[in-house]
Design a protein around this motif. Structure first.
Motif, PDB file in Angstrom:
ATOM      1  N   PRO A  20       0.752  -1.279  -0.023  1.00 50.01           N
ATOM      2  CA  PRO A  20       0.001  -0.073  -0.026  1.00 50.01           C
ATOM      3  C   PRO A  20       0.801   0.999   0.144  1.00 50.01           C
ATOM      4  N   GLY A  23      -0.604   4.086   3.016  1.00 49.93           N
ATOM      5  CA  GLY A  23      -2.056   3.370   3.416  1.00 49.93           C
ATOM      6  C   GLY A  23      -3.227   4.085   2.643  1.00 49.93           C
ATOM      7  N   GLY A  24      -3.023   4.391   1.434  1.00 55.23           N
ATOM      8  CA  GLY A  24      -4.173   4.864   0.696  1.00 55.23           C
ATOM      9  C   GLY A  24      -4.594   4.075  -0.345  1.00 55.23           C
ATOM     10  N   TRP A  25      -5.104   4.508  -1.476  1.00 58.51           N
ATOM     11  CA  TRP A  25      -5.975   3.874  -2.596  1.00 58.51           C
ATOM     12  C   TRP A  25      -4.862   3.364  -3.733  1.00 58.51           C
ATOM     13  N   PRO A  59       0.227   4.303   6.792  1.00 53.87           N
ATOM     14  CA  PRO A  59      -1.089   4.947   6.724  1.00 53.87           C
ATOM     15  C   PRO A  59      -0.653   6.483   7.258  1.00 53.87           C
ATOM     16  N   ASP A  62      -4.460  11.281  10.466  1.00 54.68           N
ATOM     17  CA  ASP A  62      -5.328  12.215  10.176  1.00 54.68           C
ATOM     18  C   ASP A  62      -4.875  13.509  10.086  1.00 54.68           C
ATOM     19  N   SER A  67      -9.581  11.912   7.777  1.00 61.40           N
ATOM     20  CA  SER A  67      -8.951  10.899   7.672  1.00 61.40           C
ATOM     21  C   SER A  67      -8.346  11.001   6.085  1.00 61.40           C
ATOM     22  N   ASP A  69      -7.667   8.377   4.017  1.00 57.97           N
ATOM     23  CA  ASP A  69      -7.955   7.469   3.288  1.00 57.97           C
ATOM     24  C   ASP A  69      -8.604   7.338   1.991  1.00 57.97           C
ATOM     25  N   ARG A  70      -8.838   8.454   1.536  1.00 64.94           N
ATOM     26  CA  ARG A  70      -9.547   8.942   0.413  1.00 64.94           C
ATOM     27  C   ARG A  70      -9.164  10.515   0.075  1.00 64.94           C
ATOM     28  N   GLN A 310      -3.120  13.314  -1.298  1.00 65.11           N
ATOM     29  CA  GLN A 310      -3.893  13.074  -0.311  1.00 65.11           C
ATOM     30  C   GLN A 310      -4.989  14.185  -0.321  1.00 65.11           C
ATOM     31  N   GLY A 333     -12.366   2.838  -5.603  1.00 64.49           N
ATOM     32  CA  GLY A 333     -11.904   3.830  -4.175  1.00 64.49           C
ATOM     33  C   GLY A 333     -13.239   4.406  -3.989  1.00 64.49           C
TER      34      GLY A 333
END
Length: 335
Positions: A20, A23-25, A59, A62, A67, A69-70, A310, A333
C-alpha cells in the motif's frame, strides 16, 4: 544519495505482495531509484530497505481531524483584490461567506487567504491581511460552519488571529521561512501546518527559476523545512507538504514535479497539490483566461490522485468532487 520514487498503481489486478502507498488507494510493487546525474533504475519494492518501505507504506495520520484514506478537497477562498484567478470577486465579506458556504457541499477544507502570492505580487501588510480574513473566519464559525478552515498566510500575526477566530490549519507558502515567529506559533498552538516549496519571493520568483534537478531539489528543500519545523517542536504528524507548483517554476519544472509526485511520499507526510488554474495549465491547454482552466485543472488533480496525493487545493470544488467520484468509481475507491 539515492531517492526512492514508488511507481504508483491503482489497477484492480493487484499482484500478490504489492504494497500500500501511504496507506491509501494506490499500491506499488516497483520503485524507481533516482540519483543526481544518473539515469533512474527500477527495482522491486521488496528489495528496498525496511525503513524506507515503512515510510512509504505507513498510513498517514488524520490531518486536522480528516482521515486520509480518500482524497480530500481544499477549496480556495481568496479575499484579495489581486489574486491571479479571482482577485476582487470575494473581497466583500458577505460574498466571501456565501462562497465559502457553497463550497462546503464539495470541499473538506476551506482555505482563506488575504494576500495574493501570484507571480509579481506585492506583499500585503499585516493589517490588510487581518482585515480581509479574520472577520470572514469569525463570521463563518458564528454561522455554524463545521468544515476545517485553513488560513493561507506567511505571517505569524495573521495566523495567530485566524486561529483565535476559528481557523484550524495554517497553510504557509514560505514553509515557515518568511516570518521567524511562525514556527514557534505553530508549535505553541499545536495547529497542523502545510509547508509549501517556493523558490524566491512572489514578486520575483518567476523571473528566471533554475534547478539542478527540480524533483530532487524540491524534495531536499521540503525535507529541510520539515526538519526545521520539527526543531521548533512541530510533530511530523501535524505536517503536510506541497511541492509548490508555479512558485518559482517554469512549465517544464511543473510537469516534472507532477510526473514525479509519488517521490514525496518518502517524506512521510501527506501531500497537498495546488495546481488549480495555474499559468502552465493555460499555456498547455490553450486557455488564456484563468477562469477557463477548470478542465485542465481537473486533469492535473486526477494525475495527482493517481499518485496517491491526499489533498487537492482547487478553485472549482464541486467540479473536482464530481471528477473524483467518477475516478473512484472506476478505480474501486471512495471520494
Amino acid at each position: 544519495m539515492r531517492y526512492l520514487r514508488p511507481i504508483a498503481m491503482t489497477d484492480a489486478a493487484r499482484p500478490k505482495g504489492a504494497l500500500p502507498l501511504a496507506g491509501g488507494w494506490c499500491w506499488f510493487d516497483r520503485v524507481e531509484v533516482l540519483r543526481r546525474g544518473a539515469a533512474g533504475e527500477v527495482i522491486a519494492a521488496v528489495d528496498c530497505p525496511d525503513e524506507d518501505l515503512e515510510r512509504l507504506c505507513a498510513p498517514r495520520v488524520d490531518f486536522a481531524g480528516l482521515s486520509l484514506d480518500r482524497p480530500r478537497i481544499m477549496g480556495i477562498l481568496n479575499v484579495t483584490p489581486d489574486s491571479f484567478s479571482d482577485g476582487g470577486l470575494f473581497l466583500d465579506p458577505q460574498i466571501a461567506q456565501a462562497h465559502a458556504r457553497g463550497m462546503t457541499e464539495a470541499a473538506d477544507i476551506i482555505d482563506i487567504g488575504g494576500e495574493s502570492t501570484r507571480p509579481g505580487a506585492i506583499e500585503a501588510t499585516d493589517e490588510e491581511e487581518l482585515s480581509r480574513t479574520v472577520p470572514v473566519i469569525a463570521a463563518l464559525r458564528a454561522g455554524g460552519l463545521q468544515e476545517v478552515v485553513s488560513i493561507d498566510t506567511r505571517k505569524a500575526a495573521v495566523a495567530e488571529a485566524a486561529l483565535r477566530a476559528g481557523a484550524d490549519v495554517v497553510n504557509d507558502v514560505s514553509a515557515l521561512g518568511f516570518d521567524p515567529d511562525m514556527g514557534p506559533l505553530i508549535a505553541r498552538e499545536g495547529a497542523p501546518v502545510v509547508l509549501m516549496h517556493a523558490q524566491g519571493a512572489p514578486a520575483t520568483m518567476q523571473d528566471d527559476p533554475r534547478y539542478g534537478d527540480v524533483l530532487l531539489d524540491v524534495y531536499d528543500a521540503l525535507a529541510a523545512r520539515i526538519a526545521a519545523a520539527e526543531a521548533f517542536g512541530i510533530a511530523r504528524s501535524r505536517i503536510a507538504v506541497d511541492p509548490g507548483i508555479g512558485f518559482g517554476k517554469t512549465s517544464a519544472h511543473n510537469l516534472a514535479l507532477i510526473r514525479g509526485l509519488s517521490l514525496f511520499h518518502g517524506l512521510g507526510c501527506p501531500i497537498l497539490l495546488g495546481a488549480s488554474r495555474k499559468r502552465f495549465i493555460g499555456s498547455i491547454g490553450q486557455a488564456a483566461e484563468a477562469s477557463d482552466r477548470m478542465p485542465g485543472s481537473i486533469a492535473v488533480a486526477l494525475a495527482g490522485v493517481a499518485q496517491g496525493v491526499q489533498m487537492l487545493r482547487v478553485h472549482d470544488a464541486a467540479e473536482t468532487r464530481q471528477a473524483l467520484r467518477l475516478w473512484a468509481a472506476m478505480n474501486g475507491g471512495e471520494a
